[in-house]
Design a protein around this motif. Structure first.
Motif, mmCIF file in Angstrom:
data_model
loop_
_atom_site.group_PDB
_atom_site.id
_atom_site.type_symbol
_atom_site.label_atom_id
_atom_site.label_comp_id
_atom_site.label_asym_id
_atom_site.label_seq_id
_atom_site.Cartn_x
_atom_site.Cartn_y
_atom_site.Cartn_z
ATOM 1 N N HIS A 16 0.866 -1.316 0.036
ATOM 2 C CA HIS A 16 0.084 -0.107 0.082
ATOM 3 C C HIS A 16 0.744 1.117 -0.189
ATOM 4 O O HIS A 16 2.003 1.141 0.289
ATOM 5 N N THR A 44 -1.174 -2.086 -4.395
ATOM 6 C CA THR A 44 -2.955 -1.888 -4.711
ATOM 7 C C THR A 44 -3.313 -0.661 -4.513
ATOM 8 O O THR A 44 -2.465 0.330 -4.434
ATOM 9 N N ASP A 79 -2.351 -1.244 -9.053
ATOM 10 C CA ASP A 79 -3.831 -1.007 -8.888
ATOM 11 C C ASP A 79 -4.589 -2.358 -8.729
ATOM 12 O O ASP A 79 -5.933 -2.579 -8.783
ATOM 13 N N LEU A 80 -3.824 -3.253 -7.910
ATOM 14 C CA LEU A 80 -4.532 -4.521 -7.409
ATOM 15 C C LEU A 80 -5.550 -3.933 -6.332
ATOM 16 O O LEU A 80 -5.104 -3.025 -5.530
ATOM 17 N N PRO A 81 -6.506 -4.810 -5.664
ATOM 18 C CA PRO A 81 -7.300 -4.420 -4.945
ATOM 19 C C PRO A 81 -7.052 -4.266 -3.635
ATOM 20 O O PRO A 81 -6.641 -5.452 -3.126
ATOM 21 N N ALA A 82 -7.112 -3.152 -2.988
ATOM 22 C CA ALA A 82 -6.483 -3.021 -1.572
ATOM 23 C C ALA A 82 -7.373 -4.025 -0.431
ATOM 24 O O ALA A 82 -8.560 -3.840 -0.698
ATOM 25 N N LEU A 85 -6.518 -8.672 -1.712
ATOM 26 C CA LEU A 85 -5.655 -9.618 -2.567
ATOM 27 C C LEU A 85 -6.042 -11.240 -2.465
ATOM 28 O O LEU A 85 -5.769 -11.682 -3.476
ATOM 29 N N ASP A 120 -2.680 -8.641 3.108
ATOM 30 C CA ASP A 120 -1.961 -8.033 1.665
ATOM 31 C C ASP A 120 -0.654 -8.159 1.866
ATOM 32 O O ASP A 120 0.094 -8.349 0.873
#
Length: 227
Positions: A16, A44, A79-82, A85, A120
């Motif tokens: 992050h 993310t 830009d993976l989902p925070a 994961l 994450d």
């Protein structure tokens, strides 16, 4: 004290925004000063409805400001989902990390610690290690795990893996840049005694430094070294 040029092209992987500054902002600044390419990859981003778009955009702006202070060569957002994961197939996650490693071709990689409390962080560590497997000559020759205040020591040391640094990098000359860079994350700063306070960040750097008779340092765990 070496100039760290032996680390070569360096990739810092952050789950992050701000993890990389907390974990190795001073080291990144030293590498930049030595003329080493430093690529930071924030894996993310927050997605609606869990994260308001305005908040996500603000943090992204703060990250750009922080890395401008450090002097990072390149800042990437994957830009993976925070905080989600674990919803992605492991094969897809590993593939994104493999693409990153293949494109950057780093000699050195800094990753979050596998024993961090945030899932994450654990998944980023695992996928980074999969992507960095030494299966070819240009695989990363050095991999270090960094500690992240409010994540690394909040799990269950003694039951889960404990962070025990065996590499210390002197950041006496760059601690002020690390603190200034985190100060750019205005939305993330907390008042002391919260671990994400400027006083806590400086205090950890002083403790790590005192452990090796330096004014300030960052501690790492060496995962792999190929010489």
């Amino acid at each position: 004290m070496s100039d760290l040029r032996h680390l070569g092209r360096t990739l810092v992987i952050a789950p992050h925004p701000d993890d990389e500054i907390l974990g190795c902002g001073g080291t990144m600044a030293r590498l930049v000063d030595a003329g080493v390419d430093v690529i930071a990859a924030i894996m993310t981003t927050g997605l609606e409805p869990a994260f308001a778009k305005s908040v996500v955009e603000r943090v992204a702006q703060e990250a750009r400001a922080a890395h401008s202070i450090i002097g990072t060569t390149e800042l990437r957002h994957l830009d993976l989902p925070a905080a989600a994961l674990d919803t992605l197939p492991a094969s897809d996650l590993n593939a994104r990390f493999a693409e990153l490693i293949d494109d950057v071709k780093p000699s050195t990689v800094f990753v979050p610690f596998v024993g961090d409390i945030h899932l994450d962080h654990q998944l980023v560590f695992t996928s980074a290690m999969v992507a960095a497997r030494p299966r070819r000559l240009d695989a990363p020759s050095r991999i270090y795990a960094y500690e992240t205040l409010s994540e690394t020591n909040w799990y269950a040391p003694g039951i889960t893996p404990a962070f025990v640094p065996n590499v210390f990098i002197d950041i006496s000359a760059t601690l002020h840049r690390k603190l200034d860079a985190f100060r750019a994350f205005e939305s993330q700063i907390k008042p002391f005694p919260d671990e994400r306070s400027l006083l806590a960040i400086e205090s950890l750097a002083r403790i790590r430094g005192a452990a090796v008779f330096r004014e300030a340092a960052e501690g790492f765990m060496l995962i792999r070294q190929i010489d």
